[in-house]
Enzyme design. Structure first.
Site, PDB file in Angstrom:
ATOM      1  N   SER A 254       0.858  -1.179   0.000  1.00  0.00           N
ATOM      2  CA  SER A 254       0.000   0.000   0.000  1.00  0.00           C
ATOM      3  C   SER A 254       0.894   1.229   0.000  1.00  0.00           C
ATOM      4  O   SER A 254       2.081   1.150   0.287  1.00  0.00           O
ATOM      5  CB  SER A 254      -0.880   0.004   1.241  1.00  0.00           C
ATOM      6  OG  SER A 254      -0.059   0.197   2.376  1.00  0.00           O
ATOM      7  N   LYS A 255       0.285   2.346  -0.312  1.00  0.00           N
ATOM      8  CA  LYS A 255       1.049   3.578  -0.359  1.00  0.00           C
ATOM      9  C   LYS A 255       1.687   3.830   1.002  1.00  0.00           C
ATOM     10  O   LYS A 255       2.851   4.206   1.105  1.00  0.00           O
ATOM     11  CB  LYS A 255       0.111   4.718  -0.734  1.00  0.00           C
ATOM     12  CG  LYS A 255       0.802   6.014  -0.947  1.00  0.00           C
ATOM     13  CD  LYS A 255      -0.082   6.957  -1.728  1.00  0.00           C
ATOM     14  CE  LYS A 255       0.419   8.373  -1.649  1.00  0.00           C
ATOM     15  NZ  LYS A 255       0.119   9.065  -0.405  1.00  0.00           N
ATOM     16  N   ARG A 256       0.889   3.574   2.046  1.00  0.00           N
ATOM     17  CA  ARG A 256       1.380   3.881   3.386  1.00  0.00           C
ATOM     18  C   ARG A 256       2.561   2.985   3.793  1.00  0.00           C
ATOM     19  O   ARG A 256       3.600   3.465   4.214  1.00  0.00           O
ATOM     20  CB  ARG A 256       0.241   3.786   4.411  1.00  0.00           C
ATOM     21  CG  ARG A 256       0.651   4.417   5.683  1.00  0.00           C
ATOM     22  CD  ARG A 256      -0.394   5.125   6.522  1.00  0.00           C
ATOM     23  NE  ARG A 256      -1.775   4.807   6.322  1.00  0.00           N
ATOM     24  CZ  ARG A 256      -2.452   3.908   7.045  1.00  0.00           C
ATOM     25  NH1 ARG A 256      -1.836   3.221   7.986  1.00  0.00           N
ATOM     26  NH2 ARG A 256      -3.727   3.730   6.838  1.00  0.00           N
ATOM     27  N   GLU A 259       5.700   3.829   1.775  1.00  0.00           N
ATOM     28  CA  GLU A 259       6.361   5.049   2.243  1.00  0.00           C
ATOM     29  C   GLU A 259       7.196   4.771   3.486  1.00  0.00           C
ATOM     30  O   GLU A 259       8.312   5.258   3.621  1.00  0.00           O
ATOM     31  CB  GLU A 259       5.318   6.122   2.550  1.00  0.00           C
ATOM     32  CG  GLU A 259       5.175   7.119   1.417  1.00  0.00           C
ATOM     33  CD  GLU A 259       3.866   7.894   1.473  1.00  0.00           C
ATOM     34  OE1 GLU A 259       3.255   7.954   2.563  1.00  0.00           O
ATOM     35  OE2 GLU A 259       3.462   8.427   0.429  1.00  0.00           O
TER      36      GLU A 259
END
Ligand code: GLU
Length: 484
Positions: A254-256, A259
């Site tokens: 996921s993006k989270r 990151e």
């Protein structure tokens, strides 16, 4: 073969999206088919204004050219609402869909009211719809009155229980489900716009999509789509759901969590970081597809020739940023110095003023094996200007008491050297060192430091050949003075 990439413009194109686009594009190009870009922009609450432009730019940067799309016609769903309205009318007339007035609060209340031990979380479906406010329970007059009175409503698909629906996924094989387990999905929202499910199916049919190739996260929507095709009496396209891209620590990337691990997710970030588009595509192709032989490094054409859906696996694949960087290096090695330099001229001139194309090609030739990114060329500043500072740690380690004398002797010998080749520069260095009773290393390290300011780089003599006699002698002299 007519395939489509159908992103929702809810954010910038991410690497998972690029992989989906790539697989579709490869299938189209391999078969002489058509690659379509469709913008699924019916979710106005998540709409991001510059997302479509980013998607278009990113595909173009990657070299995935679009045959049909917003540039060629009406391929944004927001421009196609007449088609969805006509489709809804058809379903309503055939009794395959119905109008429902229940508010979100009423639906919430139903979930509590109708919960039983056997069905603790009731949904809006065949088992509950008769208890709700819809065109199946209200009279036609009342429905008409509510609609003309401006009451918000949705349109739902009427899914009847008691049958099995089966479809064959080209990656996963046969998938079957009971219609009892499918809810009466919303086809038209109260804002008048179609839902993803309706617009997606209507468009895939209207655009004559032969193969739907998309991420695994859409697999659970497919039963609803199959039921919709059935309600319309349309053929279901071939379906293929691509395995999830997983984070290195497990779970969906996921993006989270990306990151958190320092993994960029947007294509534009890879572009800005200087990745070769072909390297990124090569790496993404292998996230899910198993090439037939040992070969791992593919050009886009090579991928087109080798790709097939039957070698796409089912299980999720982990994203590995180091592996991607390695692919980038491999692709760089396969590029000519002319191509590498060509892409950096603008950056080189911005950094160093007047750099000629020839000079940049010579620099790229010299550094070819040492670059991880084409943009590294710009970072090797000593190739384009004389150092003004010398790395402190390197000076401490390499610049000895005898360095000024040795370097000066070498410089004097170089000034008189008849030819300027790596061989003559090397033998001159060795004999100078010998004359002074020193090992060659006593001269090699200080000379490198003097001309480049740092303690590592390409082969020293190749570097001196590249710099030329004047620059080499000048730099040696400057360093002797500066480091005194
Ligand atoms: N709009 C969906 C997305 O954002 C498309 C899924 C599909 O390909 O059907 O990925």
């Amino acid at each position: 073969m007519r395939v489509r990439f159908a992103p929702s413009p809810t954010g910038y194109l991410h690497i998972g999206g690029l992989r989906t686009a790539l697989y579709n594009w490869l299938l189209a190009r391999k078969s002489g088919g058509v690659f379509i870009l469709r913008i699924e922009d019916t979710d106005r609450s998540r709409f991001v204004g510059d997302a479509e432009q980013d998607i278009v730019d990113s595909l173009q940067w990657a070299g995935l050219d679009v045959d049909e799309g917003p540039q060629t016609g009406s391929y944004r769903q927001s421009e196609r609402t007449d088609l969805y309205d006509a489709a809804l009318t058809r379903l309503l007339d055939a009794g395959r869909a119905y109008v429902a007035f229940d508010t979100p609060a009423e639906i919430e209340e139903m979930r509590v009211r109708l919960a039983t031990d056997a069905n603790p979380n009731p949904r809006y479906d065949w088992s509950t719809r008769s208890h709700m406010k819809n065109s199946l329970t209200l009279s036609a007059n009342e429905v008409a009155a509510r609609i003309s009175g401006g009451e918000p409503y949705v349109i739902r698909l009427r899914v009847e229980p008691g049958s099995d629906v089966v479809f064959t996924d080209l990656v996963r094989g046969e998938v079957s489900f009971r219609t009892d387990e499918v809810d009466d999905q919303i086809l038209r929202k109260s804002d008048g716009l179609p839902t993803y499910h309706l617009a997606n199916v209507v468009d895939d049919h209207d655009m004559q999509i032969s193969h739907v190739v998309r991420g695994e996260e859409w697999l659970s929507s497919t039963p609803k789509h199959v039921l919709l095709y059935d309600a319309f009496g349309w053929d279901v396209p071939h379906m293929a759901h691509l395995p999830l891209i997983l984070s290195p620590t497990g779970g969906k990337l996921s993006k989270r969590n990306a990151e958190r691990q320092g993994i960029p997710v947007f294509v534009k970030e890879y572009r800005a970081a200087g990745y070769e588009p072909e390297a990124l595509l090569n790496y993404l192709a292998l996230l899910g597809w198993h090439p037939p032989g040992e070969q791992e490094i593919f050009s886009l054409q090579g991928l087109t020739d080798a790709f097939s859906l039957d070698r796409v696996g089912q299980s999720g694949v982990q994203f590995d940023k180091d592996k991607l960087a390695w692919f980038n290096g491999q692709h760089l090695r396969g590029m000519t110095p002319e191509a590498i330099a060509g892409g950096q001229m603008e950056a080189l001139r911005a950094a160093y003023g007047d750099v000629s194309q020839d000079r940049a090609v010579e620099a790229a030739t010299l550094m070819h094996e040492r670059m991880a990114f084409a943009s590294d060329l710009v970072a090797f500043d000593y190739l384009f200007r004389a150092p003004e500072t010398w790395d402190e740690a390197a000076v401490k380690k390499r610049w000895k008491d005898d360095s000024p004398g040795l370097v000066t002797a070498y410089r004097e010998a170089l000034a008189a050297l008849p030819d300027w080749t790596a061989e003559s520069l090397e033998s001159c260095l060795r004999s100078t060192a010998e004359q002074h009773g020193a090992g060659a290393g006593r001269l090699i390290h200080p000379v490198r430091l003097a001309v480049s300011g740092v303690s590592h780089g390409p082969g020293l003599f190749d570097l001196l050949v590249y710099l030329g006699r004047d620059a080499t002698c000048e730099r040696l002299q400057t360093a002797v003075r500066a480091l005194a």
